[in-house]
Enzyme design. Structure first.
Site, PDB file in Angstrom:
ATOM      1  N   ASP A 332      68.258 -29.510 -21.472  1.00 21.93           N
ATOM      2  CA  ASP A 332      67.421 -28.936 -22.520  1.00 21.93           C
ATOM      3  C   ASP A 332      68.314 -28.070 -23.399  1.00 21.93           C
ATOM      4  O   ASP A 332      68.915 -27.094 -22.932  1.00 21.93           O
ATOM      5  CB  ASP A 332      66.315 -28.090 -21.883  1.00 21.93           C
ATOM      6  CG  ASP A 332      65.399 -27.431 -22.907  1.00 21.93           C
ATOM      7  OD1 ASP A 332      65.738 -27.405 -24.100  1.00 21.93           O
ATOM      8  OD2 ASP A 332      64.340 -26.918 -22.498  1.00 21.93           O
ATOM      9  N   PHE A 333      68.430 -28.405 -24.698  1.00 21.16           N
ATOM     10  CA  PHE A 333      69.401 -27.693 -25.542  1.00 21.16           C
ATOM     11  C   PHE A 333      68.983 -26.264 -25.888  1.00 21.16           C
ATOM     12  O   PHE A 333      69.692 -25.574 -26.627  1.00 21.16           O
ATOM     13  CB  PHE A 333      69.770 -28.478 -26.809  1.00 21.16           C
ATOM     14  CG  PHE A 333      68.624 -29.070 -27.587  1.00 21.16           C
ATOM     15  CD1 PHE A 333      67.631 -28.274 -28.124  1.00 21.16           C
ATOM     16  CD2 PHE A 333      68.559 -30.445 -27.795  1.00 21.16           C
ATOM     17  CE1 PHE A 333      66.599 -28.815 -28.857  1.00 21.16           C
ATOM     18  CE2 PHE A 333      67.522 -31.007 -28.533  1.00 21.16           C
ATOM     19  CZ  PHE A 333      66.535 -30.192 -29.067  1.00 21.16           C
ATOM     20  N   HIS A 352      67.125 -30.976 -37.923  1.00 20.22           N
ATOM     21  CA  HIS A 352      66.062 -31.078 -38.932  1.00 20.22           C
ATOM     22  C   HIS A 352      64.673 -31.089 -38.301  1.00 20.22           C
ATOM     23  O   HIS A 352      63.668 -31.028 -39.019  1.00 20.22           O
ATOM     24  CB  HIS A 352      66.284 -32.291 -39.837  1.00 20.22           C
ATOM     25  CG  HIS A 352      65.936 -33.610 -39.234  1.00 20.22           C
ATOM     26  ND1 HIS A 352      65.683 -34.721 -39.989  1.00 20.22           N
ATOM     27  CD2 HIS A 352      65.813 -34.008 -37.935  1.00 20.22           C
ATOM     28  CE1 HIS A 352      65.402 -35.745 -39.199  1.00 20.22           C
ATOM     29  NE2 HIS A 352      65.483 -35.337 -37.947  1.00 20.22           N
TER      30      HIS A 352
END
Length: 446
Positions: A332-333, A352
C-alpha cells in the site's frame, strides 16, 4: 449563491443561433486540412492527429449554435447508452460476424432478441452518428469502430460510464452549487469557505451516489459486479497505441539509469544481481515492467519489483512475471516503502488519482526510501500544457476531478508538489505528443 452572470438585453440576438460558429475560419481550416490529408502516410500518427484536430475545428466552425446544442443534449448520452445496450445484447458481436457483411433488421433481431421496431430505431441512430453503415433500407453493416466494440479494451468503459460516471455528471451542477463553486477538494486553507467545508470533503461521484466521505471512487466502483474487470480493460484500451517511456527515443534509460547502477556501498558490498534496479509502485499486474524487460533485456541489471495492493497483484500472470524475472510484492503506497535505496522508483498513472495532499503523502514515502544522489523517482503521467492542450487531456482532467477530486497536472503543478512540498529535485521532464505521456525524472538532493 454564485453571482448571476447574464448578457445585457440586446447584446446577443436570436439570429446568432442559426449562424456558423466561426465562418471566417472555414477557408483557412479547409486549406490546412486538405494539405494535411494530401501528405498523410499510413504510419504518420502525428500528422493523422493533426488532421483529426483540423477536421474537428472545421466541423465546429461550420455548425450553428442550435446544432451544437442538439448534439450535446440529444446525442451524447443517447449514443453512450445505446452502445452499452448493443454490447450487452450482442449486437456488435453479431454485426462483426461473416467479416462484417451487411445484415437485415430481421436477422439482427433474431440474433439479439431485441424487439424489431425498437431495434430499427437503435440502428438508425447508431448509423446517423457514424458507427454503423446502412447499405440499403433495413440493412446494416459495422464500421471499424463498431467491430472494435467486440474488444474488451474498447467496450469496457461504456458500462462504467452509464452506471457510475453519467449520474455524477448529471448532478455536477448541483454539487458545485452546494459548495458555492468552491468545492473542498480544490480549496486551500486560505479560502474563506474552507473551514466550514473541511469536515465534508465529498467528490462529485460520492455526492451523486450518496457515498460516505471515507468511501472513495475506487472502493465504490470495485464493489459493483463486473466493474473491476471492465475498468482494467478500459485502462488497457486507453494505453493502447500510446507512447511508452521504454520506447526508443523517449527516455535514455542506458545513460540515465543503467549507467551508474551500483552493486552496493564499499562498506556493504553485495552481488549486483541482488541490488534493486527498479520498483514499480502501484504497477497493477505488471504491464509496464513487462514492457521494460521486452524493450531492454538483456541489458537490464539487478532486480525488478512490482508493487500494488495484494488483491491487485493476485490477478497478475505469475508465470509471465517469473519468465521476465519480475518479483511481486503486496504493498500500500500510503505506508512505509520497504525497498530501500533502489536505483529507480517508478510510478505510472497513480498521482492523477489523488488530490495534492495525498500525492505529497505518496511521494514522501518514496523520498524516505531513496538514496541521495543515486536513486531516481520516475513519475509517468500526463503533463498538461498551460495553453493548447488537446481535448483528451482536458477531458481526463475534469473527469479526475469528478472521480476523485484530483486532476491532471501542469509542469508548474508538478514543480509545486515535487520540489516545493516534497523536497525532491526535478532533473528533467521527458514528453511526447502534447504531454499525453511524460516522464518527470527526480532525485533526492545530496
Amino acid at each position: 449563491m454564485a453571482t448571476e452572470a447574464t448578457a445585457k438585453a440586446g447584446e446577443v440576438g436570436p439570429s446568432i443561433a442559426l449562424e456558423p460558429n466561426n465562418a471566417s475560419a472555414i477557408p483557412l481550416l479547409l486549406g490546412e486540412l486538405t494539405e494535411l490529408i494530401n501528405g498523410l502516410s499510413p504510419n504518420d500518427q502525428a500528422r493523422r492527429l493533426q488532421a483529426v484536430a483540423k477536421a474537428r475545428d472545421l466541423t465546429q466552425s461550420l455548425q450553428t449554435p442550435r446544432e451544437m446544442m442538439q448534439r450535446h443534449l440529444w446525442t451524447q448520452h443517447a449514443t453512450v447508452s445505446l452502445i452499452t445496450v448493443g454490447m450487452e445484447c450482442g449486437l456488435f458481436g453479431y454485426l462483426a460476424t461473416e467479416g462484417g457483411s451487411p445484415k437485415t433488421v430481421d436477422q439482427i433481431a433474431n440474433a439479439t432478441g431485441v424487439e424489431r421496431s425498437l431495434l430499427r430505431r437503435i440502428l438508425r441512430h447508431l448509423t446517423a452518428v457514424g458507427h454503423l453503415v446502412s447499405t440499403s433500407p433495413d440493412m446494416f453493416a459495422p464500421t471499424n469502430f463498431a467491430r472494435a466494440l467486440t474488444l474488451p479494451t474498447i467496450y469496457g468503459g461504456y458500462p462504467i460510464q452509464n452506471q457510475i460516471v453519467n449520474p455524477a455528471w448529471d448532478k455536477f451542477p448541483a454539487y458545485l452549487a452546494k459548495y458555492n463553486y468552491h468545492p473542498p477538494s480544490t480549496s486551500s486553507p486560505t479560502d474563506p469557505c474552507y473551514t466550514q467545508q473541511a469536515q465534508e470533503v465529498l467528490t462529485p461521484v460520492q455526492f451523486a451516489h450518496n457515498l460516505p466521505p471515507e468511501q472513495n471512487f475506487f472502493e465504490y466502483a470495485y464493489s459493483l459486479p463486473g466493474v473491476a474487470v471492465n475498468f482494467s480493460n478500459h485502462m488497457a484500451g486507453c494505453r493502447q497505441g500510446v507512447a511508452k517511456w521504454t520506447d526508443e527515443g523517449f527516455y535514455p534509460l542506458q545513460e540515465r539509469l543503467i549507467d551508474g547502477f551500483s552493486s552496493g556501498s564499499e562498506e556493504e558490498p553485495e552481488d549486483k544481481d541482488d541490488a534493486v534496479f527498479l520498483v514499480d509502485i502501484g504497477g497493477s499486474t505488471g504491464h509496464d515492467l513487462v514492457s521494460l524487460v521486452d524493450a531492454h533485456h538483456p541489458n537490464l541489471p539487478g532486480r525488478l519489483i512490482l508493487q500494488d495492493l495484494p488483491e491487485v497483484v493476485a490477478g497478475a500472470d505469475k508465470a509471465l512475471l517469473d519468465e521476465k524475472r519480475i518479483e511481486v510484492m503486496g504493498y500500500d503506497f500510503f505506508t512505509e516503502q520497504p525497498v530501500k535505496e533502489a536505483r529507480a522508483y517508478y510510478i505510472h498513472g497513480v498521482l492523477h488519482d489523488w488530490p495534492d495532499d495525498k500525492v505529497v503523502e505518496i511521494l514522501s514515502g518514496v523520498k524516505a526510501a531513496m538514496k541521495p544522489g543515486y536513486s531516481r523517482l520516475l513519475v509517468n503521467e500526463t503533463v498538461t500544457p498551460r495553453e493548447g492542450a488537446n481535448w483528451a487531456l482536458t477531458s481526463l482532467d475534469i473527469n479526475m476531478f469528478l472521480f476523485a477530486g484530483a486532476k491532471e497536472r501542469t509542469e508548474e503543478d508538478f514543480l509545486e508538489l515535487i520540489e516545493n512540498r516534497t523536497g525532491l529535485k526535478i532533473l528533467k521532464t521527458w514528453s511526447v505528443v502534447n504531454g499525453q505521456e511524460s516522464l518527470v525524472e527526480c532525485e533526492l538532493p545530496v
